[in-house]
Design a protein around this motif. Structure first.
Motif, PDB file in Angstrom:
ATOM      1  N   HIS A  24     -22.630 -21.884 -33.701  1.00  0.00           N
ATOM      2  CA  HIS A  24     -22.155 -22.871 -34.520  1.00  0.00           C
ATOM      3  C   HIS A  24     -20.804 -23.184 -34.282  1.00  0.00           C
ATOM      4  O   HIS A  24     -19.806 -22.432 -33.825  1.00  0.00           O
ATOM      5  CB  HIS A  24     -22.308 -22.010 -35.895  1.00  0.00           C
ATOM      6  N   ARG A  25     -20.466 -24.551 -33.911  1.00  0.00           N
ATOM      7  CA  ARG A  25     -19.221 -24.792 -33.658  1.00  0.00           C
ATOM      8  C   ARG A  25     -19.021 -26.262 -33.902  1.00  0.00           C
ATOM      9  O   ARG A  25     -19.930 -27.101 -34.309  1.00  0.00           O
ATOM     10  CB  ARG A  25     -19.182 -24.671 -31.976  1.00  0.00           C
ATOM     11  N   PRO A  26     -17.834 -26.696 -34.015  1.00  0.00           N
ATOM     12  CA  PRO A  26     -16.553 -25.835 -34.212  1.00  0.00           C
ATOM     13  C   PRO A  26     -16.332 -25.394 -35.583  1.00  0.00           C
ATOM     14  O   PRO A  26     -16.479 -25.825 -36.484  1.00  0.00           O
ATOM     15  CB  PRO A  26     -15.315 -26.773 -33.865  1.00  0.00           C
ATOM     16  N   VAL A  27     -16.362 -23.962 -35.268  1.00  0.00           N
ATOM     17  CA  VAL A  27     -16.162 -23.079 -36.622  1.00  0.00           C
ATOM     18  C   VAL A  27     -14.840 -22.076 -36.329  1.00  0.00           C
ATOM     19  O   VAL A  27     -15.199 -21.514 -35.482  1.00  0.00           O
ATOM     20  CB  VAL A  27     -17.300 -22.389 -36.918  1.00  0.00           C
ATOM     21  N   SER A  28     -13.892 -22.184 -37.203  1.00  0.00           N
ATOM     22  CA  SER A  28     -12.814 -21.206 -37.138  1.00  0.00           C
ATOM     23  C   SER A  28     -13.002 -19.993 -37.939  1.00  0.00           C
ATOM     24  O   SER A  28     -13.094 -20.284 -39.322  1.00  0.00           O
ATOM     25  CB  SER A  28     -11.294 -21.975 -37.018  1.00  0.00           C
ATOM     26  N   VAL A  29     -12.704 -18.924 -37.539  1.00  0.00           N
ATOM     27  CA  VAL A  29     -12.383 -17.764 -38.590  1.00  0.00           C
ATOM     28  C   VAL A  29     -11.001 -17.799 -38.812  1.00  0.00           C
ATOM     29  O   VAL A  29     -10.327 -17.354 -37.905  1.00  0.00           O
ATOM     30  CB  VAL A  29     -13.207 -16.536 -37.989  1.00  0.00           C
TER      31      VAL A  29
END
Length: 376
Positions: free
Chosen positions: A105-110
């Protein structure tokens, strides 16, 4: 308080380490998006490779190690020695994700991970036994275990030296380097004693004047590094993290290989090393003995730090800033076995990340009591 996880394991990062973990979790019988989830904040496959400078080709880069189950070589066309690493490696990673159906899954920032039922700022609420990861844009996920594989590319390190803020020229980190031609006609001070510093010094010195500065006297070694040299270097880094100390540099243990490029640089007089300067002035650098070097550019090839800020609420670091590690390959956080770090310490190299990916997958699923197939 009892809570139900959204997914059992969250893998943060889809570079070499994250893809290796995903592969081994899949091989253990776990399904992506049901049992584990891989998220990556870059817009496309390739990890940090997609941002490397254009002149870094497959003939000049350090070896690109194969991911498990699929060779890099099979994705390359003939005569690809001069292909840009920033193109060839991301292409390999993209094909790898598709072949093994990893569903990144992108773009996903934690943005943050807490061990409490939380909302944004991790207030003191009741512990529910799960790790709570807040994602950008505007989502959250509850998990039982976490593999952090965020690497170091997003944390370039520039040490502070007196007067840095007064420098009238340009300062940049190797992270932001693109081409030597932008420095044509300028005097460039290259700071750093690692492989990247050597590569950039070589390129820049062919178009303009340079000064090379390192904190320690560089050690050049002739011939190829033997396998035992690499094992010894990794063992020293592993020993440090098992004791909770900051990892340290592998190059400081192995030295730099005296290859044909280095010999050519020596012949050109480029590798005249200077010790670290005492301070930075508006138009250059000055050493403690009063010696001055005019400079237009200071290029900091001073390495990176592990990208772990999002884990800060978990308080994994000890008093000295290191994280005490455990597990077969030192990927498991000693204080919290639910968490594995790959790309930290001995697993920072690409080949180390592969081995660590399998170890983390096996150890974490075992710790969580997850039913799996027999490990391959």
């Amino acid at each position: 308080m009892t809570a139900t996880p959204d997914v059992d394991i969250l893998v943060i990062g889809a570079g070499q380490a994250g893809l290796s973990v995903g592969y081994h979790l899949h091989r253990l019988g776990l399904r992506p998006e049901r049992d584990f989830l891989i998220v990556d904040h870059y817009p496309a496959a390739g990890g940090a490779w997609q941002f490397r400078w254009p002149s870094l080709t497959l003939s000049t880069v350090n070896r690109v190690h194969d991911l498990p189950g699929m060779s890099f070589e099979e994705t390359l066309p003939g005569g690809s020695e001069n292909a840009q690493a920033a193109t060839a490696v991301p292409h390999y990673f993209e094909l790898y994700e598709k072949r093994f159906d990893l569903r990144v899954h992108r773009p996903v920032s934690v943005t943050v991970v807490c061990d409490r039922a939380t909302s944004l700022t991790c207030p003191n609420q009741e512990v529910d036994g799960l790790l709570h990861a807040e994602l950008k844009p505007g989502e959250a996920v509850k998990v039982r275990g976490l593999v952090n594989a965020t690497g170091t590319w997003d944390k370039p390190f520039i040490p502070y030296y007196r007067g840095a803020e007064t420098f009238a020229g340009r300062q940049l980190h190797a992270h932001d380097y693109r081409t030597a031609m932008e420095f044509d006609g300028k005097h460039v001070v290259v700071v750093g004693g690692g492989i990247t510093a050597i590569q950039l010094l070589d390129e820049i010195s062919q178009v303009t004047d340079t000064t090379w500065v390192t904190r320690r006297e560089p050690v050049f070694r002739r011939g190829q590094f033997a396998p035992e040299d690499g094992r010894a270097a990794v063992a020293m880094v592993e020993d440090r993290v098992r004791r909770g100390l900051p990892p340290g540099s592998v190059v400081s243990v192995t030295g730099l290989r005296e290859d044909p490029r280095v010999k050519a640089m020596q012949a050109r007089g480029v590798l005249e090393r200077h010790p670290m300067f005492d301070r930075i002035e508006p138009d250059g650098i000055r050493w403690a003995d009063g010696t001055f070097q005019r400079a237009d550019v200071i290029l900091w090839a001073t390495g990176f730090r592990s990208s772990l800020d999002h884990l800060a609420p978990l308080r994994l670091r000890g008093p000295g800033g290191g994280i005490k590690m455990a597990g077969r390959l030192a990927t498991q956080v000693d204080a919290d076995p639910r968490i594995h770090l790959i790309g930290y310490g001995p697993s920072a190299s690409t080949i180390g990340a592969n081995r660590a990916g399998r170890a983390a997958a096996v150890e974490l699923t075992s710790y969580l009591g997850m039913p799996t197939h027999a490990a391959e």
